[in-house]
Write a protein that holds these residues in place. Structure first.
Motif, PDB file in Angstrom:
ATOM      1  N   ALA A 174       0.831  -1.204   0.000  1.00  0.00           N
ATOM      2  CA  ALA A 174       0.000   0.000   0.000  1.00  0.00           C
ATOM      3  C   ALA A 174       0.868   1.257   0.000  1.00  0.00           C
ATOM      4  CB  ALA A 174      -0.929  -0.003   1.213  1.00  0.00           C
ATOM      5  N   GLU A 175       1.934   1.236   0.783  1.00  0.00           N
ATOM      6  CA  GLU A 175       2.832   2.392   0.792  1.00  0.00           C
ATOM      7  C   GLU A 175       3.530   2.550  -0.557  1.00  0.00           C
ATOM      8  OE1 GLU A 175       6.753   4.142   3.172  1.00  0.00           O
ATOM      9  OE2 GLU A 175       5.865   2.212   3.750  1.00  0.00           O
ATOM     10  N   ALA A 176       3.928   1.437  -1.170  1.00  0.00           N
ATOM     11  CA  ALA A 176       4.564   1.511  -2.487  1.00  0.00           C
ATOM     12  C   ALA A 176       3.588   2.055  -3.526  1.00  0.00           C
ATOM     13  CB  ALA A 176       5.073   0.135  -2.905  1.00  0.00           C
ATOM     14  N   ALA A 177       2.324   1.607  -3.463  1.00  0.00           N
ATOM     15  CA  ALA A 177       1.317   2.136  -4.388  1.00  0.00           C
ATOM     16  C   ALA A 177       1.095   3.631  -4.162  1.00  0.00           C
ATOM     17  CB  ALA A 177       0.004   1.365  -4.210  1.00  0.00           C
ATOM     18  N   GLN A 178       1.147   4.045  -2.898  1.00  0.00           N
ATOM     19  CA  GLN A 178       1.022   5.477  -2.604  1.00  0.00           C
ATOM     20  C   GLN A 178       2.186   6.251  -3.204  1.00  0.00           C
ATOM     21  OE1 GLN A 178      -0.152   7.251   1.476  1.00  0.00           O
ATOM     22  NE2 GLN A 178       2.076   7.333   1.522  1.00  0.00           N
ATOM     23  N   ARG A 179       3.401   5.711  -3.075  1.00  0.00           N
ATOM     24  CA  ARG A 179       4.557   6.400  -3.637  1.00  0.00           C
ATOM     25  C   ARG A 179       4.501   6.430  -5.167  1.00  0.00           C
ATOM     26  NH1 ARG A 179      10.064   5.320  -0.127  1.00  0.00           N
ATOM     27  NH2 ARG A 179       9.178   5.756   1.929  1.00  0.00           N
ATOM     28  N   ARG A 180       4.019   5.344  -5.761  1.00  0.00           N
ATOM     29  CA  ARG A 180       3.912   5.344  -7.223  1.00  0.00           C
ATOM     30  C   ARG A 180       2.872   6.354  -7.686  1.00  0.00           C
ATOM     31  NH1 ARG A 180       4.079  -0.523  -6.432  1.00  0.00           N
ATOM     32  NH2 ARG A 180       6.167  -1.283  -6.965  1.00  0.00           N
ATOM     33  N   ALA A 181       1.785   6.492  -6.930  1.00  0.00           N
ATOM     34  CA  ALA A 181       0.782   7.493  -7.285  1.00  0.00           C
ATOM     35  C   ALA A 181       1.363   8.899  -7.144  1.00  0.00           C
ATOM     36  CB  ALA A 181      -0.458   7.339  -6.409  1.00  0.00           C
ATOM     37  N   THR A 182       2.118   9.129  -6.070  1.00  0.00           N
ATOM     38  CA  THR A 182       2.769  10.428  -5.904  1.00  0.00           C
ATOM     39  C   THR A 182       3.779  10.688  -7.013  1.00  0.00           C
ATOM     40  OG1 THR A 182       2.518  10.245  -3.505  1.00  0.00           O
ATOM     41  CG2 THR A 182       4.118  11.843  -4.316  1.00  0.00           C
ATOM     42  N   LEU A 183       4.515   9.645  -7.375  1.00  0.00           N
ATOM     43  CA  LEU A 183       5.473   9.772  -8.469  1.00  0.00           C
ATOM     44  C   LEU A 183       4.766  10.083  -9.787  1.00  0.00           C
ATOM     45  CD1 LEU A 183       8.301   9.486  -9.672  1.00  0.00           C
ATOM     46  CD2 LEU A 183       7.937   7.015  -9.771  1.00  0.00           C
TER      47      LEU A 183
ATOM     48  N   THR B 105       5.346  13.248 -12.022  1.00  0.00           N
ATOM     49  CA  THR B 105       5.663  13.096 -13.441  1.00  0.00           C
ATOM     50  C   THR B 105       4.714  13.903 -14.304  1.00  0.00           C
ATOM     51  OG1 THR B 105       6.499  10.863 -13.026  1.00  0.00           O
ATOM     52  CG2 THR B 105       5.935  11.412 -15.293  1.00  0.00           C
ATOM     53  N   LEU B 106       3.433  13.877 -13.933  1.00  0.00           N
ATOM     54  CA  LEU B 106       2.458  14.678 -14.676  1.00  0.00           C
ATOM     55  C   LEU B 106       2.775  16.162 -14.553  1.00  0.00           C
ATOM     56  CD1 LEU B 106      -0.118  14.918 -16.317  1.00  0.00           C
ATOM     57  CD2 LEU B 106      -1.431  14.736 -14.197  1.00  0.00           C
TER      58      LEU B 106
ATOM     59  N   ARG C 137      -1.182  11.752 -17.693  1.00  0.00           N
ATOM     60  CA  ARG C 137      -2.416  11.810 -16.900  1.00  0.00           C
ATOM     61  C   ARG C 137      -3.052  10.428 -16.792  1.00  0.00           C
ATOM     62  NH1 ARG C 137      -7.844  15.417 -18.191  1.00  0.00           N
ATOM     63  NH2 ARG C 137      -8.923  14.943 -16.231  1.00  0.00           N
ATOM     64  N   ALA C 138      -3.053   9.674 -17.897  1.00  0.00           N
ATOM     65  CA  ALA C 138      -3.600   8.319 -17.852  1.00  0.00           C
ATOM     66  C   ALA C 138      -2.794   7.432 -16.901  1.00  0.00           C
ATOM     67  CB  ALA C 138      -3.606   7.717 -19.256  1.00  0.00           C
ATOM     68  N   THR C 139      -1.479   7.593 -16.929  1.00  0.00           N
ATOM     69  CA  THR C 139      -0.631   6.831 -16.004  1.00  0.00           C
ATOM     70  C   THR C 139      -0.926   7.218 -14.568  1.00  0.00           C
ATOM     71  OG1 THR C 139       1.098   6.713 -17.690  1.00  0.00           O
ATOM     72  CG2 THR C 139       1.753   6.282 -15.415  1.00  0.00           C
ATOM     73  N   ARG C 140      -1.133   8.520 -14.337  1.00  0.00           N
ATOM     74  CA  ARG C 140      -1.473   8.984 -12.988  1.00  0.00           C
ATOM     75  C   ARG C 140      -2.794   8.389 -12.521  1.00  0.00           C
ATOM     76  NH1 ARG C 140      -3.782  13.914 -11.307  1.00  0.00           N
ATOM     77  NH2 ARG C 140      -5.275  13.416 -12.960  1.00  0.00           N
ATOM     78  N   ASP C 141      -3.797   8.373 -13.394  1.00  0.00           N
ATOM     79  CA  ASP C 141      -5.102   7.817 -13.016  1.00  0.00           C
ATOM     80  C   ASP C 141      -4.996   6.328 -12.691  1.00  0.00           C
ATOM     81  OD1 ASP C 141      -6.176  10.302 -13.425  1.00  0.00           O
ATOM     82  OD2 ASP C 141      -6.937   9.864 -15.443  1.00  0.00           O
TER      83      ASP C 141
END
Length: 417
Positions: A145-154, A158-159, A194-198
């Motif tokens: 969950a923390e890794a997914a949070q960091r990837r979302a922040t990344l 990036t966006l 943006r698609a990657t962020r979503d």
């Protein structure tokens, strides 16, 4: 192309970038999750832990039941009744009231109790292993969950970078220093980002939901503040015999050995003693009765059950040998993976630092007009990949720590929190 037709695509590109930038300014409401240490302290309420505890309670109850002696048998016999002549009716009947008790000779009770205790010991070790497995699963879900949070922040960062680069390219297009194609390319990159962020946000929310369910958190998790990915692994030296899987296999082997003793004792005859009182109606007299009974072991000597118990013991002994070999190999592999993951984290952090500096210098060169947008597009993906690799390296380190902690018989990161 006329000036008017050139302005419309530029205007469309600018509107698209403005829409993407607007999504970045939306407020985020966060409900932090409990820390890993807090969730670990509440692990006793997890279903797997409760199930293992209930199984152990059942085993302990069977130990208590094994200590109980068999109930005596109360018997009442009537003889010489409802016959012919003087034995018609009950007037001359002989009545006997007797009580009999299984003496449990040959060590029946002691072997039964020893077998039940051995079974309970094995179940107790399985309970401890279940708690360790539950702690490992909790650590993995928390880290994912923390890794997914960091990837979302990344992905958000990036966006932001992509939109900033696209805006800078659009400014150069407006000034005539770059062709319109560069602006369209920037818009396409921003849309892809943006698609990657979503997608990353969706994965993060799914990971939050899994953590909420597994850890039984009453309020849905929307943020993780206490980091587990950055925790240093706990290295505790242990011998192979202390591995929980080996200890469970040893306890199961001991229990199988005790079952052989039980079956051997069962092959010996049960001795029952009885005492009673008999009433002779015809003589108007009473007398005591004594008796001993035992089955004759002519046909059933329990050989099949003895051989089955011996086969189960051989199987348990083989499982113990396999558990020792696997524990030795798994520990060597886990130590190697943990060492490699630590080195990977250090290398990934160094790569992030280098990629950030390369992107910073490229951005300066682009804004000053020394390099083109095409050259700027190279260091940005490198920076994104380096940051993503750093997250993956930390998650791999957590997995290696979980594997090693299971072999050590402890919760992951025990003592680190």
């Amino acid at each position: 192309m006329s000036p008017t037709s050139r302005r419309r695509p530029r205007y469309a590109v600018g509107c698209a970038l403005a829409a993407i930038a607007a999504t970045l300014a939306s407020p985020v409401w966060a409900d932090p999750a409990p820390t890993y240490a807090q969730l670990l302290a509440q692990l006793g309420n997890a279903p797997a832990t409760l199930e293992a505890g209930a199984n152990y309670d059942a085993a302990e109850a069977r130990v208590r039941q094994a200590r109980v002696r068999p109930n005596p048998v109360l018997g009442f016999d009537v003889e010489n009744a409802y016959g012919s002549g003087p034995y018609s009716g009950l007037n001359n009947a002989d009545m006997t009231l007797a009580i009999s008790q299984d003496l449990e000779l040959w060590g029946r009770r002691s072997t039964r109790i020893a077998a039940a205790r051995a079974e309970a010991g094995a179940v107790g070790l399985q309970r401890d292993l279940a708690v360790i497995d539950a702690a490992g699963r909790l650590a993995l879900i928390y880290a994912e969950a923390e890794a997914a949070q960091r990837r979302a922040t990344l992905a958000e960062e990036t966006l932001t970078l992509t939109v900033a680069d696209a805006r800078a390219a659009l400014t150069l297009v407006e000034e005539g220093r770059e062709p319109l194609l560069r602006g369209i390319q920037g818009e396409a990159e921003a849309a892809s980002a943006r698609a990657t962020r979503d997608e990353a946000v969706a994965e993060r929310d799914a990971a939050y939901a899994r953590l909420t369910a597994v850890a039984m958190i009453p309020v849905p998790v929307t943020q993780i503040e206490d980091s587990l990915l950055d925790e240093a692994p706990t290295t505790i030296g242990s011998v192979i015999e202390d591995a929980p899987t080996v200890r469970v296999a040893e306890a199961q082997r001991s229990a199988a050995e005790r079952r052989i003793d039980v079956q051997r004792v069962q092959a010996r005859p049960d001795i029952n003693a009885s005492i009673g009182i008999r009433r002779f109606e015809a003589e108007d007299a009473t007398a005591l009765t004594f008796g001993v009974s035992m089955p004759l072991p002519l046909f059933d000597r329990n050989r099949g059950n003895i051989e089955a118990a011996q086969a189960e013991f051989r199987a348990a002994d083989a499982r113990l040998m396999s558990a020792r070999q696997e524990a030795q190999a798994d520990r060597a592999a886990a130590v190697a993976r943990l060492s490699a993951s630590v080195s990977r984290v250090n290398a990934a952090d160094g790569g992030v630092t280098a990629a950030e500096e390369a992107y910073r210098l490229s951005r300066i060169g682009f804004e000053s007009g020394r390099i083109s947008q095409v050259e700027l597009r190279v260091p940005r993906p490198a920076l994104v990949n380096a940051r993503s690799a750093a997250v993956d390296a930390r998650l791999a380190r957590v997995r290696a720590e979980i594997d090693l902690a299971r072999l050590d018989g402890r919760a992951p990161f025990e003592g680190a929190q």
